[in-house]
Write an enzyme that holds these catalytic residues in place. Structure first.
Site, mmCIF file in Angstrom:
data_model
loop_
_atom_site.group_PDB
_atom_site.id
_atom_site.type_symbol
_atom_site.label_atom_id
_atom_site.label_comp_id
_atom_site.label_asym_id
_atom_site.label_seq_id
_atom_site.Cartn_x
_atom_site.Cartn_y
_atom_site.Cartn_z
ATOM 1 N N ARG A 122 0.977 -1.382 0.094
ATOM 2 C CA ARG A 122 0.328 -0.276 -0.356
ATOM 3 C C ARG A 122 0.736 1.424 0.524
ATOM 4 N NH1 ARG A 122 -5.154 -1.374 3.208
ATOM 5 N NH2 ARG A 122 -6.595 -0.643 1.696
ATOM 6 N N GLN A 127 -1.515 2.976 -5.305
ATOM 7 C CA GLN A 127 -2.938 3.101 -4.990
ATOM 8 C C GLN A 127 -3.610 2.901 -6.136
ATOM 9 O OE1 GLN A 127 -3.247 7.594 -3.414
ATOM 10 N NE2 GLN A 127 -2.358 6.869 -1.742
ATOM 11 N N ASP A 130 -4.996 -0.800 -5.546
ATOM 12 C CA ASP A 130 -5.239 -1.304 -4.618
ATOM 13 C C ASP A 130 -6.941 -1.213 -5.018
ATOM 14 O OD1 ASP A 130 -5.432 -1.072 -2.007
ATOM 15 O OD2 ASP A 130 -5.065 0.509 -1.396
ATOM 16 N N SER A 133 -8.529 -1.506 -1.343
ATOM 17 C CA SER A 133 -9.015 0.190 -0.748
ATOM 18 C C SER A 133 -10.664 0.372 -2.227
ATOM 19 C CB SER A 133 -8.078 0.743 -1.328
ATOM 20 O OG SER A 133 -7.791 1.193 -0.408
HETATM 21 P P1 NAD Z 1 -8.190 -2.601 7.831
HETATM 22 O O1 NAD Z 1 -9.516 -3.171 6.441
HETATM 23 O O2 NAD Z 1 -7.337 -3.249 8.168
HETATM 24 O O3 NAD Z 1 -8.831 -2.572 9.277
HETATM 25 C C1 NAD Z 1 -10.070 -1.531 9.612
HETATM 26 C C2 NAD Z 1 -9.657 -0.794 11.033
HETATM 27 O O4 NAD Z 1 -9.797 -1.362 12.282
HETATM 28 C C3 NAD Z 1 -8.308 0.128 10.751
HETATM 29 O O5 NAD Z 1 -8.412 1.342 10.922
HETATM 30 C C4 NAD Z 1 -7.897 -0.701 12.115
HETATM 31 O O6 NAD Z 1 -7.451 0.257 13.175
HETATM 32 C C5 NAD Z 1 -9.349 -0.689 13.023
HETATM 33 N N1 NAD Z 1 -9.122 -1.197 13.273
HETATM 34 C C6 NAD Z 1 -9.153 -2.678 14.253
HETATM 35 N N2 NAD Z 1 -8.634 -2.828 15.722
HETATM 36 C C7 NAD Z 1 -9.427 -1.946 16.135
HETATM 37 C C8 NAD Z 1 -10.327 -1.686 17.451
HETATM 38 N N3 NAD Z 1 -9.682 -3.398 18.194
HETATM 39 N N4 NAD Z 1 -11.229 -0.956 17.856
HETATM 40 C C9 NAD Z 1 -11.233 -0.385 16.805
HETATM 41 N N5 NAD Z 1 -10.776 0.046 15.706
HETATM 42 C C10 NAD Z 1 -9.285 -1.487 15.178
HETATM 43 O O7 NAD Z 1 -8.041 -1.218 7.234
HETATM 44 P P2 NAD Z 1 -7.749 -0.972 6.008
HETATM 45 O O8 NAD Z 1 -9.009 -0.025 5.409
HETATM 46 O O9 NAD Z 1 -7.636 -1.537 4.799
HETATM 47 O O10 NAD Z 1 -6.579 0.913 5.559
HETATM 48 C C11 NAD Z 1 -5.875 0.271 6.679
HETATM 49 C C12 NAD Z 1 -4.566 1.545 7.026
HETATM 50 O O11 NAD Z 1 -4.098 1.316 5.425
HETATM 51 C C13 NAD Z 1 -5.549 2.716 7.313
HETATM 52 O O12 NAD Z 1 -4.505 3.796 7.454
HETATM 53 C C14 NAD Z 1 -5.602 3.276 5.195
HETATM 54 O O13 NAD Z 1 -5.540 4.762 5.276
HETATM 55 C C15 NAD Z 1 -3.940 2.701 4.842
HETATM 56 N N6 NAD Z 1 -4.016 2.748 3.203
HETATM 57 C C16 NAD Z 1 -3.015 3.425 2.771
HETATM 58 C C17 NAD Z 1 -3.128 3.559 1.248
HETATM 59 C C18 NAD Z 1 -2.161 4.098 0.480
HETATM 60 O O14 NAD Z 1 -0.804 4.726 1.279
HETATM 61 N N7 NAD Z 1 -2.282 3.167 -0.532
HETATM 62 C C19 NAD Z 1 -3.770 3.211 1.106
HETATM 63 C C20 NAD Z 1 -5.487 2.080 1.596
HETATM 64 C C21 NAD Z 1 -5.054 2.552 3.201
#
Ligand code: NAD
Length: 376
Positions: A122, A127, A130, A133
């Site tokens: 990621r 992006q 992805d 996402s």
């Molecule tokens: P994910 O699906 O792995 O998890 C969903 C959310 O659940 C996360 O925000 C996590 O912090 C939260 N979580 C975990 N345990 C928890 C708890 N006990 N209580 C409450 N919340 C809890 O996450 P995702 O949607 O795949 O995104 C993960 C990260 O990756 C984010 O920071 C997102 O912004 C980042 N991201 C970056 C890029 C990029 O730069 N290319 C692209 C997509 C996502």
């Protein structure tokens, strides 16, 4: 290069990995494309549209992939499909590699390179590719819309001659990609929206969407984000504090959307049976984490469970597939962005093995399983 687009199977799978629009672009770039009959049907893309875009329609997945250099799919298909590919070909999809290690072994045995799209790093450059996402974003939207559909009252405040309707209270637990879209959607529908997460970075994101952030903000919270941007598994002490904080809040909510995940682990349990028992009849919980064990106690995969006190827990599988047209269009664009990484300058299939994105997502190469997450 010859690109094959298969008809994906699997639980409630209605998506397709290429649309007539992306196929048209591939043909224009000099590639040949075959599409399995009916591949896009459930996502409202007809065989006639693919044909018009320049694809050949194959009568079955087996004939579609026979001479392919790269197979585009949503799920990666199965061992039988992979065995029918020519040696040296590639296949893309969301392959769920750690839960399904036999699949990578089948690809290695067939001499096929498997590109697991969920392992694409990621990083900013990736992006546009992805898939996690693009699909989670739609899942977050749909979760709110379906939650609102099951909730027997209105979402926005309404002041009418017949009286005032109070706005619905919506709580989003887990503010990743799906959670952020869920907040935005709940706000657009007029709900009073709150959200929680264990990663400090989400506090500002929640506020920027006009929702209120609720969390136990102690020292553990301040260090809860990994270098990769994901959440850490929280300690039992933190989980207890979190449950104490959220219990009284959950009891006052009309709709709760849970999306919390920790990579490589079961989903954290955030809503207990006791919390459910304190919710009002007619409240709705939508558990997007049900496929990884669920955030809500009593959530069942693929079912809507109604508790004794009249609370509905929604455990649908494959949320992006419930919006198959848009989900396919986005998945297809993600693959279009990925294609240059496996294409030589003269348009032949040639993965760039020096590229970190290819190294990050390839499960197999030259008849071997190579991905570190699948090796010992
Ligand atoms: P994910 O699906 O792995 O998890 C969903 C959310 O659940 C996360 O925000 C996590 O912090 C939260 N979580 C975990 N345990 C928890 C708890 N006990 N209580 C409450 N919340 C809890 O996450 P995702 O949607 O795949 O995104 C993960 C990260 O990756 C984010 O920071 C997102 O912004 C980042 N991201 C970056 C890029 C990029 O730069 N290319 C692209 C997509 C996502």
């Amino acid at each position: 290069m010859h690109i094959a687009v298969i008809k994906d199977a699997g639980p409630a799978e209605h998506r397709v990995a290429a649309t007539p629009e992306t196929v048209k672009g591939y043909v224009k770039s000099g590639h040949s494309v075959s599409v399995t009959k009916g591949a896009g049907q459930d996502a409202n893309y007809s065989d006639a549209d693919y044909k018009e875009a320049g694809a050949k329609i194959a009568t079955s997945n087996a004939t579609c992939v026979k001479s392919a250099d790269i197979v585009f799919s949503i799920t990666g298909g199965d061992a039988k499909l992979v065995a029918g590919l020519k040696k040296g070909a590639g296949i893309t999809g969301l392959m769920n590699p750690t839960d399904n290690p036999k699949y990578a072994e089948a690809c290695a045995k067939a001499g096929v390179t498997a590109f697991a799209l969920e392992y694409i790093p990621r990083i900013s450059r990736a992006q546009s590719m992805d898939v996690l996402s693009s699909q989670s974003n739609l899942a977050g939207y749909r979760a709110v819309v379906e939650g609102a559909g099951l909730y027997g009252r209105a979402m926005p405040m309404m002041m009418t001659a017949a009286g005032t309707v109070a706005p619905a209270k919506v709580f989003i637990m887990g503010v990743g990609v799906a959670g952020l879209q869920a907040i935005a959607t709940a706000r657009r529908l007029g709900a009073v929206t709150t959200a929680t997460d264990v990663r400090p970075a989400t506090k500002e994101q929640v506020a920027s969407l006009g929702a209120k952030f609720i969390a136990v903000e102690n020292e553990e919270f301040k260090a809860a984000e990994t270098a990769g941007g994901y959440a850490k598994q929280m300690s039992p002490e933190y989980q207890k504090l979190q449950a104490e904080l959220t219990a009284s809040h959950v009891a006052k909510q009309d709709i709760v959307i849970t999306t919390a995940l920790i990579p490589g682990r079961p989903a954290p349990k955030l809503v207990s049976k006791d919390m459910l028992a304190n919710m009002r009849p007619g409240s709705v919980l939508v558990d997007l984490a049900v496929e990884r064990g669920g955030n809500v106690e009593g959530a069942k995969k693929g079912e809507i469970v109604t508790t004794k006190n009249g609370v509905q827990i929604v455990g649908h599988l494959n949320w992006p597939s419930r919006m198959a047209s848009d989900a396919s269009a986005m998945f297809a664009k993600n693959l279009k962005a990925f294609l240059p990484l496996i294409t030589s300058e003269d348009g032949q299939y040639a993965p760039d093995w020096e590229d970190d994105i290819i190294k990050g997502c390839a499960l197999t190469k030259d008849g071997e399983v190579i991905h570190e997450r699948l090796l010992g």
